[in-house]
Design an enzyme around this catalytic site. Structure first.
Site, PDB file in Angstrom:
ATOM      1  N   ASP A 418       0.864  -1.177   0.000  1.00 58.05           N
ATOM      2  CA  ASP A 418       0.000   0.000   0.000  1.00 58.05           C
ATOM      3  C   ASP A 418       0.907   1.236   0.000  1.00 58.05           C
ATOM      4  O   ASP A 418       1.622   1.492   0.973  1.00 58.05           O
ATOM      5  CB  ASP A 418      -0.894  -0.030   1.246  1.00 58.05           C
ATOM      6  CG  ASP A 418      -1.929   1.083   1.259  1.00 58.05           C
ATOM      7  OD1 ASP A 418      -1.754   2.069   0.522  1.00 58.05           O
ATOM      8  OD2 ASP A 418      -2.911   0.972   2.034  1.00 58.05           O
ATOM      9  N   HIS A 419       0.848   1.989  -1.072  1.00 56.32           N
ATOM     10  CA  HIS A 419       1.754   3.136  -1.202  1.00 56.32           C
ATOM     11  C   HIS A 419       1.424   4.253  -0.212  1.00 56.32           C
ATOM     12  O   HIS A 419       2.210   5.204  -0.071  1.00 56.32           O
ATOM     13  CB  HIS A 419       1.717   3.674  -2.639  1.00 56.32           C
ATOM     14  CG  HIS A 419       3.069   3.933  -3.220  1.00 56.32           C
ATOM     15  ND1 HIS A 419       4.063   4.591  -2.539  1.00 56.32           N
ATOM     16  CD2 HIS A 419       3.610   3.617  -4.440  1.00 56.32           C
ATOM     17  CE1 HIS A 419       5.143   4.683  -3.290  1.00 56.32           C
ATOM     18  NE2 HIS A 419       4.905   4.076  -4.454  1.00 56.32           N
ATOM     19  N   ARG A 420       0.295   4.163   0.462  1.00 56.06           N
ATOM     20  CA  ARG A 420      -0.033   5.186   1.457  1.00 56.06           C
ATOM     21  C   ARG A 420       0.791   5.031   2.727  1.00 56.06           C
ATOM     22  O   ARG A 420       1.016   5.998   3.451  1.00 56.06           O
ATOM     23  CB  ARG A 420      -1.523   5.112   1.821  1.00 56.06           C
ATOM     24  CG  ARG A 420      -2.474   5.420   0.678  1.00 56.06           C
ATOM     25  CD  ARG A 420      -3.915   5.142   1.071  1.00 56.06           C
ATOM     26  NE  ARG A 420      -4.124   3.738   1.415  1.00 56.06           N
ATOM     27  CZ  ARG A 420      -5.298   3.237   1.831  1.00 56.06           C
ATOM     28  NH1 ARG A 420      -6.353   4.047   1.942  1.00 56.06           N
ATOM     29  NH2 ARG A 420      -5.418   1.956   2.105  1.00 56.06           N
ATOM     30  N   CYS A 422       3.957   3.690   2.976  1.00 58.61           N
ATOM     31  CA  CYS A 422       5.401   3.854   2.814  1.00 58.61           C
ATOM     32  C   CYS A 422       5.721   4.194   1.366  1.00 58.61           C
ATOM     33  O   CYS A 422       4.870   4.080   0.480  1.00 58.61           O
ATOM     34  CB  CYS A 422       6.146   2.594   3.249  1.00 58.61           C
ATOM     35  SG  CYS A 422       5.903   1.182   2.138  1.00 58.61           S
TER      36      CYS A 422
END
Length: 448
Positions: A418-420, A422
């Site tokens: 999940d790019h949110r 890290c």
């Protein structure tokens, strides 16, 4: 005097809203004991037997095998009280607790002894059938009088209306149907939902027949209901795609030393250590180094929640489909303990005996799709987790080792995250650490 108690389908686990009836374990007229399983249902997560908190005589069942019921819908009704059972049946049905508050249900999915034998009560007197026509314990205002649905119906007698389900009463009230004018098709004249719906249909104009072309189009192809486990998987994966801006990175790793280390462990005797257990141990060490990936996003609070424990999910293929059992507190387990827990949960999964608690609460997932003979994949994050590590098959490949071309055992590792929670640097660092441990298991010694 006997009291008719209505038992509704309870909440069987985290996020479950319905269940499908697989098999009834009791019939109308059977004597049931408190906490005796009365029906086997299939949820999106597991097959479970549902125990009833009342003891007495079953007076009605709601739903047929294969039918899906929402949580909170009536399941069965039980006549509780000495008069509802023949002499000598009180003890087996737990009649001594009939005057008390309902006992808490036994944990769903746990192993309980099945009742020795169910007994059917013959309706010798009207004592058993009387509760069927009594109103449900939940008080519901009677429906407002309306024009009789059946034009030639005789005068409607006074007295209780033979309806148990509050849902049926509400349906009739909302549409102005006089329940006293209906003849119930259920046991002992019980008015069912189908009776109310049939009365409503009689008041409406019949729908025009569809055109032949439309029928031909609708009949094309095989239609498979998207429900149960398949429906839950579809919903969860769709939600993951809607909510999680995921990204994937991957790397090839030389697993020759890891396989040699496993062979050495298994050569000394004792329980066998699986490759999955070694990879799981590497994952827990990597999550301790990169805790951002053992987290979840709280959208309501707009916060990233880093979780203190690693509850490691692993993908397991069963006859029902793909399930993800969860190993609790994996960060505190060694490879031997992880191997034993993986084996235990896999056996339960294949037997369809996993409890809902065994399938919920994961914080990170390990997906060994190499067992299907494939090298790589881009996994979909198991919502609401933040990452998933995918492992391909371990096969012999040409590889440069110590400056020389050699045949080594190579595996592809892929991390979807999940790019949110890290950036790519954190995800890349996690994956590189995992690959380093696979290539040189001695790296793990620094964290043991």
């Amino acid at each position: 005097m006997p009291q008719v108690m209505e038992f509704k389908l309870p909440d069987l686990g985290e996020g479950l809203t319905e269940a499908e009836i697989v098999r009834w374990l009791v019939a109308v007229g059977d004597v049931v004991a408190i906490d005796q399983p009365v029906v086997e249902v299939e949820t999106a997560k597991a097959m479970v037997e549902v125990p009833c908190p009342y003891g007495g005589v079953v007076t009605a069942r709601f739903g047929e095998e294969g039918e899906e019921l929402p949580v909170g819908a009536p399941l069965i009704t039980v006549a509780v009280g000495a008069q509802s059972m023949p002499a000598g049946a009180e003890e087996s049905a737990g009649a001594e607790g009939s005057g008390e508050a309902p006992r808490p249900l036994i944990g769903y999915g746990s192993d309980h002894s099945r009742p020795a034998r169910r007994r059917r009560v013959r309706p010798v007197t009207a004592a058993v059938s009387a509760p069927v026509t009594a109103p449900a314990p939940v008080a519901v205002a009677p429906a407002a009088p309306a024009a009789p649905v059946v034009p030639a119906a005789p005068a409607v007698p006074a007295g209780p209306v033979p309806v148990i389900s509050p849902l049926v009463r509400k349906l009739a009230k909302d549409h102005g149907v006089d329940l006293r004018a209906l003849d119930g098709s259920g046991p002992e004249g019980l008015i069912l939902r189908a009776d109310v719906e049939a009365a409503l249909a009689a008041l409406r104009e019949p729908a025009p027949a569809p055109a032949p072309a439309a029928v031909a189009v609708a009949a094309q192809g095989e239609r498979i209901p998207l429900k149960g486990l398949r429906g839950a998987v579809a919903e969860k994966l769709s939600r993951s795609r809607r909510e999680i801006p995921d990204a994937t990175c991957w790397v090839d790793a030389d697993a020759t030393e890891l396989m040699a280390a496993r062979a050495a462990m298994n050569a000394v005797g004792g329980p066998k250590i699986s490759v999955l257990a070694l990879l799981a141990r590497i994952c827990t060490a990597a999550l301790a180094k990169y805790p951002e990936l053992n987290s979840t996003v709280d959208l309501a609070a707009k916060e990233i929640v880093r979780l203190p424990s690693v509850h490691l999910g692993f993908a397991a293929q069963t006859e029902r489909g793909l399930v993800v059992p969860v190993v609790r507190d994996a960060q505190g387990r060694n490879p031997e303990s992880l191997s034993a827990e993986f084996a235990r949960l896999t056996e339960l999964a294949r037997a369809g005996k996993l409890a809902p608690a065994d399938l919920t609460g994961g914080t990170f997932t390990l997906n060994n799709y190499g067992v299907f003979g494939v090298d790589g994949s881009t996994p979909i994050v198991n919502h609401p987790e933040a990452a998933m590590l995918g492992v391909g098959r371990i096969i012999d490949k040409p590889w440069v080792h110590d400056g020389q071309l050699a045949v080594r055992k190579v595996v592809q590792l892929s991390l979807t995250f999940d790019h949110r929670v890290c950036d790519g640097g954190t995800a890349g660092g996690f994956l590189r650490y995992v690959a380093d441990c696979v290539e040189s298991p001695a790296v793990l010694l620094r964290t043991l």
